[in-house]
Scaffold this motif. Structure first.
Motif, PDB file in Angstrom:
ATOM      1  N   LYS A 160     -51.940  37.822-121.343  1.00 31.12           N
ATOM      2  CA  LYS A 160     -52.579  37.963-122.497  1.00 31.12           C
ATOM      3  C   LYS A 160     -54.114  38.070-123.096  1.00 31.12           C
ATOM      4  O   LYS A 160     -54.536  38.839-123.276  1.00 31.12           O
ATOM      5  CB  LYS A 160     -52.629  36.441-123.000  1.00 31.12           C
ATOM      6  CG  LYS A 160     -50.693  35.832-123.176  1.00 31.12           C
ATOM      7  CD  LYS A 160     -51.054  34.394-122.879  1.00 31.12           C
ATOM      8  CE  LYS A 160     -49.475  33.633-123.966  1.00 31.12           C
ATOM      9  NZ  LYS A 160     -49.536  32.242-124.281  1.00 31.12           N
ATOM     10  N   THR A 161     -55.248  38.345-121.553  1.00 32.50           N
ATOM     11  CA  THR A 161     -56.404  38.187-121.163  1.00 32.50           C
ATOM     12  C   THR A 161     -55.877  39.637-122.133  1.00 32.50           C
ATOM     13  O   THR A 161     -56.853  41.084-121.982  1.00 32.50           O
ATOM     14  CB  THR A 161     -56.916  37.345-120.449  1.00 32.50           C
ATOM     15  OG1 THR A 161     -56.608  35.982-120.069  1.00 32.50           O
ATOM     16  CG2 THR A 161     -57.981  38.530-119.978  1.00 32.50           C
ATOM     17  N   ILE A 162     -55.426  40.929-120.947  1.00 34.35           N
ATOM     18  CA  ILE A 162     -55.192  42.194-121.163  1.00 34.35           C
ATOM     19  C   ILE A 162     -55.337  42.790-122.366  1.00 34.35           C
ATOM     20  O   ILE A 162     -55.468  43.195-122.990  1.00 34.35           O
ATOM     21  CB  ILE A 162     -54.336  42.653-119.863  1.00 34.35           C
ATOM     22  CG1 ILE A 162     -54.668  42.191-118.700  1.00 34.35           C
ATOM     23  CG2 ILE A 162     -53.835  43.998-119.878  1.00 34.35           C
ATOM     24  CD1 ILE A 162     -53.762  42.308-117.499  1.00 34.35           C
ATOM     25  N   ALA A 163     -53.469  41.633-122.456  1.00 31.83           N
ATOM     26  CA  ALA A 163     -53.709  42.528-124.017  1.00 31.83           C
ATOM     27  C   ALA A 163     -54.747  42.138-125.502  1.00 31.83           C
ATOM     28  O   ALA A 163     -54.604  42.932-125.978  1.00 31.83           O
ATOM     29  CB  ALA A 163     -52.114  41.761-124.664  1.00 31.83           C
ATOM     30  N   ARG A 164     -54.973  41.060-125.101  1.00 31.47           N
ATOM     31  CA  ARG A 164     -56.589  40.397-126.144  1.00 31.47           C
ATOM     32  C   ARG A 164     -57.753  42.289-125.953  1.00 31.47           C
ATOM     33  O   ARG A 164     -58.081  42.293-126.660  1.00 31.47           O
ATOM     34  CB  ARG A 164     -56.926  39.556-125.737  1.00 31.47           C
ATOM     35  CG  ARG A 164     -56.296  38.247-126.565  1.00 31.47           C
ATOM     36  CD  ARG A 164     -57.136  37.037-126.454  1.00 31.47           C
ATOM     37  NE  ARG A 164     -57.642  35.962-125.124  1.00 31.47           N
ATOM     38  CZ  ARG A 164     -56.449  35.847-124.633  1.00 31.47           C
ATOM     39  NH1 ARG A 164     -54.929  35.325-125.722  1.00 31.47           N
ATOM     40  NH2 ARG A 164     -56.860  35.240-123.507  1.00 31.47           N
ATOM     41  N   LYS A 165     -57.889  42.668-124.829  1.00 30.81           N
ATOM     42  CA  LYS A 165     -58.731  43.480-124.798  1.00 30.81           C
ATOM     43  C   LYS A 165     -58.310  44.830-124.763  1.00 30.81           C
ATOM     44  O   LYS A 165     -59.293  45.803-125.257  1.00 30.81           O
ATOM     45  CB  LYS A 165     -59.172  43.751-123.018  1.00 30.81           C
ATOM     46  CG  LYS A 165     -59.757  42.331-122.284  1.00 30.81           C
ATOM     47  CD  LYS A 165     -61.213  43.583-122.286  1.00 30.81           C
ATOM     48  CE  LYS A 165     -62.105  41.725-121.120  1.00 30.81           C
ATOM     49  NZ  LYS A 165     -63.423  41.621-121.345  1.00 30.81           N
ATOM     50  N   LEU A 166     -57.011  44.867-125.242  1.00 36.77           N
ATOM     51  CA  LEU A 166     -56.119  46.160-125.528  1.00 36.77           C
ATOM     52  C   LEU A 166     -55.990  45.684-127.479  1.00 36.77           C
ATOM     53  O   LEU A 166     -55.524  46.683-127.754  1.00 36.77           O
ATOM     54  CB  LEU A 166     -54.890  46.462-124.748  1.00 36.77           C
ATOM     55  CG  LEU A 166     -55.625  46.758-122.850  1.00 36.77           C
ATOM     56  CD1 LEU A 166     -54.023  47.114-122.546  1.00 36.77           C
ATOM     57  CD2 LEU A 166     -56.444  48.040-123.118  1.00 36.77           C
TER      58      LEU A 166
END
Length: 170
Positions: A160-166
């Motif tokens: 989820k953290t990666i998705a938010r960054k992207l």
């Protein structure tokens, strides 16, 4: 129970004899200078401390990683790496042949190094090709008992953290 309580580990955990990456490492461990590098012989970073005491001209080591003439591990009929026996002259088995490593194209280093003898695998161990074709030892008992069932909550939070960054909606 396998010899090591790890899911997988490198072949270095199976070495029967001392193994030295460099001439300095050999000197530090033995207190002696290694013999001069013989470019007519393949590099050899291990030695059998008992070999020179033998009365036989050659010694047979039962478990050596099977490799081709370029040093690439071979596969058995199941696509797994395997051991094969090898015969080594007593003098060669009893001495290292470590290059000076002064240059990348040092004469005598274009051939693969002599593979070190390894201990026999325990019944719970098997050889596998890991990422990048690296040969590893897998502890079948630990791998099966520790097999992940799916994503953990920590995995999901990281994704989820990666998705938010992207800027991806989740």
């Amino acid at each position: 129970m396998a010899a090591l309580p790890l899911p997988k580990y490198g072949l270095d955990k199976l070495y029967l004899f001392p193994y030295f990456q460099t001439r300095a490492q050999y000197t530090q461990a033995t207190g002696e200078e290694p013999p001069p590098f013989d470019e007519q012989r393949p590099p050899q970073y291990w030695y059998d401390p008992e070999a020179l005491k033998s009365t036989k001209r050659s010694l047979i080591y039962q478990n050596v990683l099977a490799v081709n003439e370029k040093g690439v591990p071979l596969q058995d009929e199941n696509g797994r790496p395997f051991f094969e026996p090898v015969v080594v002259l007593r003098q060669e088995a009893g001495t290292v042949n470590i290059p000076l490593a002064l240059a990348a194209n040092e004469p005598g280093t274009e051939v693969p190094a002599t593979q070190p003898p390894l201990r026999e695998l325990d019944p719970e161990e098997e050889l596998i090709f890991d990422f990048g074709g690296i040969v590893m030892v897998r502890n079948k008992t630990l791998i099966e008992s520790n097999a992940p069932v799916g994503f953990t909550p920590q995995d999901r939070e990281l994704l989820k953290t990666i998705a938010r960054k992207l800027n991806v909606n989740v």
